[in-house]
Motif scaffolding. Structure first.
Motif, short mmCIF file in Angstrom:
data_model
loop_
_atom_site.label_atom_id
_atom_site.label_comp_id
_atom_site.label_asym_id
_atom_site.label_seq_id
_atom_site.Cartn_x
_atom_site.Cartn_y
_atom_site.Cartn_z
N ASP A 1 0.86 -1.18 0.00
CA ASP A 1 0.00 0.00 0.00
C ASP A 1 0.90 1.23 0.00
OD1 ASP A 1 -1.85 2.00 0.33
OD2 ASP A 1 -2.54 1.32 2.31
N LEU A 2 0.90 1.96 -1.08
CA LEU A 2 1.77 3.12 -1.24
C LEU A 2 1.02 4.44 -1.02
CD1 LEU A 2 3.70 2.01 -4.46
CD2 LEU A 2 4.38 1.71 -2.07
N SER A 3 -0.23 4.37 -0.66
CA SER A 3 -1.06 5.57 -0.58
C SER A 3 -0.60 6.58 0.46
CB SER A 3 -2.53 5.19 -0.33
OG SER A 3 -2.65 4.49 0.89
N SER A 4 0.06 6.14 1.51
CA SER A 4 0.47 7.07 2.57
C SER A 4 1.81 7.76 2.31
CB SER A 4 0.53 6.34 3.91
OG SER A 4 1.56 5.38 3.90
N TYR A 5 2.48 7.41 1.22
CA TYR A 5 3.78 8.01 0.91
C TYR A 5 3.60 9.30 0.11
CZ TYR A 5 5.93 3.75 2.57
OH TYR A 5 6.34 2.71 3.36
N ASP A 6 4.38 10.30 0.49
CA ASP A 6 4.35 11.59 -0.20
C ASP A 6 5.19 11.55 -1.48
OD1 ASP A 6 2.90 13.00 1.94
OD2 ASP A 6 4.74 12.63 3.07
N MET A 7 6.23 10.71 -1.45
CA MET A 7 7.16 10.62 -2.56
C MET A 7 7.58 9.16 -2.72
SD MET A 7 10.60 12.93 -2.93
CE MET A 7 9.78 14.33 -2.20
N ILE A 8 7.57 8.68 -3.95
CA ILE A 8 7.88 7.28 -4.21
C ILE A 8 8.98 7.20 -5.27
CG2 ILE A 8 6.97 5.08 -5.07
CD1 ILE A 8 4.18 6.14 -4.08
#
Length: 143
Positions: free
Chosen positions: A40-47
């Motif tokens: 789940d990458l939704s909580s990251y500001d930058m990927i």
């Protein structure tokens, strides 16, 4: 600001060496796309997406991970290691579909023994080196 780097490092560990060097200095979570196909990458500001270049593309496991897990409208940075040349087109096509904005790209040489390079003992021996890692850390800090 929460950052994650999703990476694929398959043959010589070039990309893993680079992202672990970044993680040792910068506050980022590392996700190995070869070992973990979902996150789940939704909580990251930058990927970040990091891979060696295989047949002019990012590794297939990383491309599949991005296609499946990247939410839309994210800030994304790209990192690659390469024997021949940097090529971001394969991942950029997925990012375009996801309406994600590429905020930076970093590439450096990596030890490569594929195909004819094997006959001569490989190219870019010793890379990524300490200078490459230092430059990658500065790149991530500057984002």
């Amino acid at each position: 600001m929460r950052k994650a780097i999703i990476y694929a490092s398959v043959h010589h560990g070039n990309t893993e060496k680079l992202v672990k060097g970044i993680a040792a200095t910068c506050q980022v979570n590392l996700i190995d796309a070869v070992k973990q196909s979902d996150a789940d990458l939704s909580s990251y500001d930058m990927i970040g997406f990091a891979s060696g270049i295989y047949f002019s593309k990012f590794h297939q496991s990383l491309l599949g991970f991005a296609e499946k897990n990247l939410p839309g409208d994210k800030k994304v940075f790209l990192i690659c290691t390469y024997g021949g040349s940097a090529n971001y087109k394969s991942i950029e096509q997925i990012l375009d579909k996801k309406r994600s904005k590429v905020i930076g790209k970093f590439g450096c040489r990596g030890y490569d023994t594929f195909g004819p390079f094997k006959l001569v003992g490989g190219i870019a021996k010793g890379h990524p080196d300490e200078e490459d890692i230092k430059n990658a850390v500065e790149f991530v800090k500057g984002l």
